[in-house]
Design an enzyme around this catalytic site. Structure first.
Site, short mmCIF file in Angstrom:
data_model
loop_
_atom_site.label_atom_id
_atom_site.label_comp_id
_atom_site.label_asym_id
_atom_site.label_seq_id
_atom_site.Cartn_x
_atom_site.Cartn_y
_atom_site.Cartn_z
N PHE A 133 -69.50 67.71 -52.45
CA PHE A 133 -70.46 68.36 -51.54
C PHE A 133 -70.85 69.70 -52.14
CE2 PHE A 133 -71.88 71.11 -48.15
CZ PHE A 133 -72.82 70.32 -47.54
N ASP A 218 -67.48 74.69 -58.41
CA ASP A 218 -67.98 75.08 -57.09
C ASP A 218 -66.78 75.50 -56.25
OD1 ASP A 218 -68.81 75.25 -54.47
OD2 ASP A 218 -70.11 73.48 -54.55
N LYS A 252 -69.04 80.88 -48.68
CA LYS A 252 -68.26 80.84 -47.42
C LYS A 252 -67.43 82.09 -47.10
CE LYS A 252 -68.42 76.07 -46.25
NZ LYS A 252 -68.94 75.13 -47.24
C1 PLP Z 1 -70.16 74.60 -47.72
C2 PLP Z 1 -70.26 74.25 -49.14
C3 PLP Z 1 -71.47 74.38 -49.85
C4 PLP Z 1 -72.76 74.77 -49.17
O1 PLP Z 1 -72.72 76.06 -48.65
P1 PLP Z 1 -73.84 76.50 -47.58
O2 PLP Z 1 -73.54 77.96 -47.38
O3 PLP Z 1 -73.63 75.67 -46.36
O4 PLP Z 1 -75.15 76.27 -48.20
C5 PLP Z 1 -71.47 74.10 -51.20
N1 PLP Z 1 -70.35 73.71 -51.83
C6 PLP Z 1 -69.17 73.57 -51.20
C7 PLP Z 1 -67.97 73.14 -51.95
C8 PLP Z 1 -69.10 73.82 -49.83
O5 PLP Z 1 -67.94 73.65 -49.19
#
Ligand code: PLP
Length: 410
Positions: A133, A218, A252
């Site tokens: 994700f 990420d 986040k």
């Molecule tokens: C939440 C999340 C995103 C997206 O972040 P947003 O601030 O909602 O755009 C991308 N990568 C990971 C691993 C996430 O948990």
């Protein structure tokens, strides 16, 4: 009619139905606790999805944001500010690498920036993983494997290949000299807190560099103390030896709830953008940067990395005792639980009725990502309520023997 149901009705008449019916209407918070519009109290074990690192209304975050807003709130990227520069330097120091940062307002935007950065290598192919994700913009969605999210919006930006997460041989087979980057989450959060083998990230780094590709991690969900280390890829329980990713994306928890994202690139990757290649109006604004600096300071001053480790262990140990928990996963305060039945929706509802906010990442995987300031008393209250929550959700005890196991999956 409750106050909550009145607001819920107004919500349906005013907001797009992208999220379904809200589970609650929340009115205020303090520490790891929130109160709904009818005054009912909950222990917040989701923390705005791994965002409220310092909990709600932390005095130092409130003071940092207030002071900065009273001094200089927004300036655009024609100009620079001390908080922005200081934050970029601090993030580089925490990474332990000579780095360059591009600030954004969200995780998806941090990944968009990184996606564009990888195109500047002259290559276009990205190797990502199943279960990944990376966000909901068109670019971030192109990197996200889940069919239900992708299919309504195809065609998406191209040249993304998905391989099985945690499988080194699959990476070996997919990465070639056309590959711009390998993109991995150190722990897959949205997939239900999936922890790869300890040698996975080091192998990914080796494979990337053998082919002249970048390693892009990420850490939007796992970064900034969530796992008990500043970055998950630095955690000795998660990664064997030391690795040095070329790109790290964050968001986040970074500013504790003030919108921010960061695309950090080290080595040569930090110099791939030329003036005009990318932009943002809000990204790196002084208020968000000051909030992030306050979050980093409090994590350091209050020993929250060790605290997250201790509270996470306490949660996993306590919750895993119930035989209906087949496995506990994760690190620090990113906690995954696999249940014996595909009933997480019922478990989330039963937990809310009992005064605890949790998340069902999949039909059988619960995710907890509480504030790093979660107290022992909050942990113990949830552990004590847990068997009754599972009873209430209709999970059978019969036929299950022995305690759940703590493990590293898959
Ligand atoms: C939440 C999340 C995103 C997206 O972040 P947003 O601030 O909602 O755009 C991308 N990568 C990971 C691993 C996430 O948990």
């Amino acid at each position: 009619m409750t106050v909550t149901s009145e607001w819920t009705e107004r919500y349906a008449g005013a907001l797009m139905n992208a999220f379904g019916t809200p589970k609650l209407v929340l009115a205020r918070g303090a520490g790891a606790h929130v109160w709904d519009a009818d005054g009912r109290e909950y222990v917040d074990l989701l923390g705005g999805i791994a965002v409220n690192a310092l909990g709600h209304a932390h005095p130092r975050l409130v003071a940092a944001v207030t002071d900065q807003l009273q001094t200089l709130g927004h300036i655009s990227n024609f100009f620079a500010s001390a908080p922005q520069i200081t934050l970029a330097e601090r993030l580089g120091a925490l990474l332990g690498a000579d780095s360059r940062v591009f600030f954004t307002n969200s995780g998806a935007e941090a990944n968009e920036a990184a996606f564009k950065l990888t195109r500047r290598t002259g290559r276009t192919k990205i190797v990502a993983t199943t279960g990944s994700f990376h966000g909901r913009t068109m670019g971030a969605l192109a990197l996200t494997s889940k069919a239900a999210y992708r299919e309504p919006f195809e065609p998406l930006p191209g040249d993304v290949v998905f391989v099985e997460y945690g499988d080194v041989a699959a990476l070996e087979a997919a990465v070639d000299t056309e590959t711009a980057a390998i993109l991995l989450e150190p722990i897959q959060g949205e997939a239900g807190v999936i922890v790869p083998p300890r040698d996975y990230l080091p192998a990914a780094q080796r494979i990337a560099h053998e082919h002249g590709a970048l390693l892009w991690l990420d850490e939007v969900q796992t970064g900034v103390g969530r796992t008990g280390a500043w970055f998950a890829h630095q955690h000795p329980d998660l990664v064997s030896g030391q690795i040095a990713p070329d790109i790290v994306t964050l968001a986040k928890g970074l500013a504790g709830g003030i919108p921010i994202g960061a695309c950090i690139a080290t080595h040569g990757a930090g110099k791939l953008f030329d003036p005009g290649n990318h932009g943002t109006t809000f990204g790196g604004n002084p208020v968000a940067a000051a909030a992030a600096l306050a979050v980093l300071d409090v994590i350091e001053d209050d020993g929250l990395l060790d605290h997250a480790t201790a509270m996470g262990e306490r949660l996993r140990r306590g919750l895993g005792v119930d035989p209906r928990v087949l496995e506990t996963r994760g690190s620090g305060l990113l906690v995954g639980l696999t249940l014996s039945e595909q009933k997480t929706a019922d478990v989330v509802t039963a937990a809310q009725d009992a005064g605890f906010l949790i998340n069902g990442a999949t039909a059988e995987r619960i995710r907890l990502a509480p504030p790093l300031v979660l107290t022992e008393a909050d942990v113990d209250a949830f552990v004590a309520a847990w068997p009754l929550i599972l009873d209430q959700a209709g999970l059978e005890r019969a036929g299950l023997d022995g305690a759940g196991t703590e493990g590293v999956a898959p």
